[in-house]
Scaffold this motif. Sequence first.
Motif, mmCIF file in Angstrom:
data_model
loop_
_atom_site.group_PDB
_atom_site.id
_atom_site.type_symbol
_atom_site.label_atom_id
_atom_site.label_comp_id
_atom_site.label_asym_id
_atom_site.label_seq_id
_atom_site.Cartn_x
_atom_site.Cartn_y
_atom_site.Cartn_z
ATOM 1 N N ARG A 69 0.861 -1.128 -0.117
ATOM 2 C CA ARG A 69 0.204 -0.035 0.012
ATOM 3 C C ARG A 69 0.902 1.091 -0.018
ATOM 4 N NH1 ARG A 69 -2.044 -2.055 4.662
ATOM 5 N NH2 ARG A 69 -1.702 -0.445 5.557
ATOM 6 N N PRO A 70 0.578 2.240 -0.895
ATOM 7 C CA PRO A 70 1.493 3.443 -0.949
ATOM 8 C C PRO A 70 1.697 3.973 0.476
ATOM 9 C CG PRO A 70 -0.021 3.205 -2.850
ATOM 10 C CD PRO A 70 -0.320 2.172 -1.880
ATOM 11 N N SER A 78 9.516 6.744 5.504
ATOM 12 C CA SER A 78 9.820 8.010 6.188
ATOM 13 C C SER A 78 10.338 7.620 7.605
ATOM 14 C CB SER A 78 8.709 8.895 6.203
ATOM 15 O OG SER A 78 7.626 8.384 6.560
ATOM 16 N N LEU A 81 13.742 4.906 7.256
ATOM 17 C CA LEU A 81 14.856 5.155 6.509
ATOM 18 C C LEU A 81 14.962 6.760 6.265
ATOM 19 C CD1 LEU A 81 14.300 2.526 3.693
ATOM 20 C CD2 LEU A 81 15.867 2.381 5.753
ATOM 21 N N GLY A 82 14.102 7.476 6.921
ATOM 22 C CA GLY A 82 14.158 8.864 6.463
ATOM 23 C C GLY A 82 13.808 9.279 5.117
ATOM 24 N N LEU A 83 13.363 8.505 4.358
ATOM 25 C CA LEU A 83 13.097 8.907 2.841
ATOM 26 C C LEU A 83 11.862 9.761 2.822
ATOM 27 C CD1 LEU A 83 13.922 5.357 1.426
ATOM 28 C CD2 LEU A 83 15.517 7.459 1.397
ATOM 29 N N PRO A 85 9.452 11.763 -0.750
ATOM 30 C CA PRO A 85 9.406 11.928 -2.188
ATOM 31 C C PRO A 85 10.695 12.447 -2.722
ATOM 32 C CG PRO A 85 7.708 13.056 -0.962
ATOM 33 C CD PRO A 85 8.459 12.741 -0.077
ATOM 34 N N VAL A 86 10.926 11.862 -4.011
ATOM 35 C CA VAL A 86 12.037 12.208 -4.869
ATOM 36 C C VAL A 86 12.295 13.837 -5.110
ATOM 37 C CG1 VAL A 86 13.462 11.754 -6.866
ATOM 38 C CG2 VAL A 86 12.146 10.039 -5.786
ATOM 39 N N LYS A 87 13.147 14.330 -4.846
ATOM 40 C CA LYS A 87 13.642 15.870 -5.071
ATOM 41 C C LYS A 87 13.629 15.992 -6.740
ATOM 42 C CE LYS A 87 13.472 18.178 -1.270
ATOM 43 N NZ LYS A 87 13.152 19.658 -0.834
ATOM 44 N N PHE A 88 13.427 17.150 -7.272
ATOM 45 C CA PHE A 88 13.508 17.129 -8.592
ATOM 46 C C PHE A 88 15.352 17.260 -8.855
ATOM 47 C CE2 PHE A 88 14.241 21.499 -7.091
ATOM 48 C CZ PHE A 88 15.316 22.077 -8.046
ATOM 49 N N THR A 89 16.042 17.556 -7.977
ATOM 50 C CA THR A 89 17.430 17.541 -8.188
ATOM 51 C C THR A 89 17.884 15.932 -8.239
ATOM 52 O OG1 THR A 89 17.789 17.505 -5.894
ATOM 53 C CG2 THR A 89 18.108 19.523 -6.921
ATOM 54 N N HIS A 90 16.954 15.217 -7.919
ATOM 55 C CA HIS A 90 17.445 13.764 -8.080
ATOM 56 C C HIS A 90 16.822 13.135 -9.387
ATOM 57 C CE1 HIS A 90 18.731 12.792 -3.781
ATOM 58 N NE2 HIS A 90 19.663 13.526 -4.454
ATOM 59 N N GLU A 91 16.164 13.871 -10.244
ATOM 60 C CA GLU A 91 15.780 13.412 -11.539
ATOM 61 C C GLU A 91 16.656 13.750 -12.667
ATOM 62 O OE1 GLU A 91 11.961 14.848 -12.153
ATOM 63 O OE2 GLU A 91 11.159 14.392 -10.148
ATOM 64 N N LEU B 178 -5.973 -2.498 -0.843
ATOM 65 C CA LEU B 178 -5.222 -1.186 -0.556
ATOM 66 C C LEU B 178 -5.990 -0.448 0.610
ATOM 67 C CD1 LEU B 178 -4.543 0.166 -4.298
ATOM 68 C CD2 LEU B 178 -3.226 -1.308 -2.678
ATOM 69 N N ARG B 562 11.127 17.874 -17.476
ATOM 70 C CA ARG B 562 11.650 19.231 -16.872
ATOM 71 C C ARG B 562 12.559 19.803 -17.654
ATOM 72 N NH1 ARG B 562 10.291 19.282 -11.263
ATOM 73 N NH2 ARG B 562 10.106 17.171 -10.326
ATOM 74 N N GLY B 579 17.767 11.440 3.224
ATOM 75 C CA GLY B 579 16.874 11.864 4.151
ATOM 76 C C GLY B 579 16.430 13.236 4.693
ATOM 77 N N ARG B 582 13.853 16.001 2.726
ATOM 78 C CA ARG B 582 12.359 16.263 3.075
ATOM 79 C C ARG B 582 12.113 17.925 3.170
ATOM 80 N NH1 ARG B 582 10.344 12.942 7.318
ATOM 81 N NH2 ARG B 582 12.775 12.713 7.964
#
Lengths: 113, 582
Positions: A69-70, A78, A81-83, A85-91, B178, B562, B579, B582
């Motif tokens: 489940r998302p 989070s 792992l402290g993760l 959403p992917v930042k745009f800098t990582h795209e 879900l 982008r 991490g 965020r």
Amino acid sequence: MILFTRRVWGFRLIDVMGIGLLIALILSVYLAKTFAGRERGEIARVEGEISVEHQRVRLLQAEVAHLERPDRIAHLSSTYLGLGPVKFTHEIAPEALSSVLSATPPTSREAPL
Amino acid sequence: MSFTLQSLPIPNWRWIRDLVWRIEHAFERARAAGRAEDDTRLRIFVVLAIFSVGFVVLAVGAAKMVIFPDVSRIEAVSREGGLDRADLVDRNGEVLALDLEHYGLYLEPHDIWDIDETRHALRAALPDLQATRLDHALNSKHRSFLVGGLTPTAKAQIHDLGLPGVSFEPEQKRIYPLGGTAAHVIGFTDTGGLGLEGAEAAFNDDIRKTADSNTPFNLSIDLRVQAALEDELTKAAQEFHPLGAVGVVTNVRTGEVLGMASWPSFDPNHPGQATDDQKLNRAASAVYEMGSTFKAFTVAIGLDTGVATPESTFDARVPFHLGYRTIHDYHAAKKILSLVEVFQHSSNIGTARLAEQIGPKRLSQYFIALGLTRPAKIELKESAMPLIPHKWDDDAVASTSFGHGIDVSPLALSRAMGALLNGGTLVPLTIHKLPKDAKVVGPRVVAEKTSLQMLQIMRANVTGGSGGKADVPGLSVGGKTGTGEKYVKALGGYSQTQQVSSFAAVFPTDGDAKTDRYFVLILLDEPHGDSATGGFSTGGWVAAPAAGRVIDRISPFLHVQRQTNLASLVSLPKPANPGDER
């Protein structure tokens, strides 16, 4: 008629032929039904196994979907792992990877010994 | 037998009696004629032939059954316990709902040895079971159904108790793995497998038919988009404590709904435990006075009718009187504004002046053409009827031009916005995945030129207007804020503090009219501003940031590239670890 007058082992030929045909028919029916029953049983067994496996596969699919489940994955990633959403800098587009790598200074791990 | 036949009283049966008599005495007649043996042999031969034919038929039939087994019968056997409803999956094949085999528990009181022991054991195994229901089943004179929906594990536990008179029968139960994710899109069924809400109800017959072909039924939503939308909507709701919140993502070219969220949500596995408020699909079933997002329609109509151009000016220095209303600006610019500035400042005065020039007739015709006066065209049965003015006069024009006096559902707004942004055609919304080569057609409502102009104006509103907080690095996001004051019956008028705050966004705004574009709507019903917003609860403060974050997260899934400068990208400082970002 020879069928009614000729005798074999004391029996009229027509009687012998009739009995022979009767025995053959009984045997064929017996064999046919036996084979059919065996095949049907085998098919039912295989169908049953497929059905059980199908149910197990569906159950596993449901469990996987439930575990993936998302909101659950987001919470776990989070929290542990402290993760986020992917930042745009990582795209990066695949075709742009080489130019980014050439512009990035090598890390100590990549430096020659 | 001859005695019986002779005693038959019915004259019509005489010929039967005669026939039997002739057969019975045939041997006597043959002996009298000196051919008794021939007659006997003939009889035996005939009887033997008849039996032989019978056996041959049986043998051929048996052989045929062995060699060519009846496939349909085998299939019928395997369909016992088959699916009642097809699996529901998202557009990428991710499971959303499926039937799983469960078990119903039945009691046969005549076979029960010890009723007290059975009662005690079943109460312990099924603590949620009502005592009265159990007693009723135990005291019944017939076999009766006790409880359904037992999982294989629960069934095994009860089965292992070895209780006489307790039996199980397989049954299908609809499962939503879900949980609350996409609950309002998927909907739910009753225990009999009848769809009651959402896609389950909208496609009830199709889902049942698809089950026969053993293929899943694809919905249009993308689970990744849906998850990002719900996550950001929930975060916004937790921050601003609204009564409810709505999020919608659509493809404006095809009308496909890629994500639809309504907050608060519920678990469709247990719809009975959810409140009506939780089960309410606010995207489809609720109607709101949208406020300034409607200015996009007024501006587009002004452009399309030729009443205005982007450079046209409107005097917003003083309040404007139209109909019974005196119209003020929320953020009074008190100057003459161009059409683009009217949009950027969200000027009520400028918009009302434009609407006055358009006139009630044309404005209402466009609103009708945009589908704003009817329930949103979508498969969902819960699509709500809008509340529209009884009469399209100056008062109605003054109000509706900036989104007051007309209540529409978020889906109706999304559909009409899509028409402004996809090149000008009004396509129906759908929650069913369309084939890749599907050609979606709809009536033209604005010119392609108007649509392209609206994209530029909405982009200008994000780069230099009220929608700045929705801007996303590298993406051309356009949008319009909306803050509609709520009508409060107790006050007898509009509340200054209770608002519906929204942001209607589109991306990418660049490209030609055929480009795949995506519409994102975030709406919060009565949000409360916090210190981060300076106490403001308008659309630009509470909804625009959430819309921007949604776009930021879903653009990779939708393959929207982008336009990021690589040099600036690589020069950004690296985080200590992922991490921290965020």
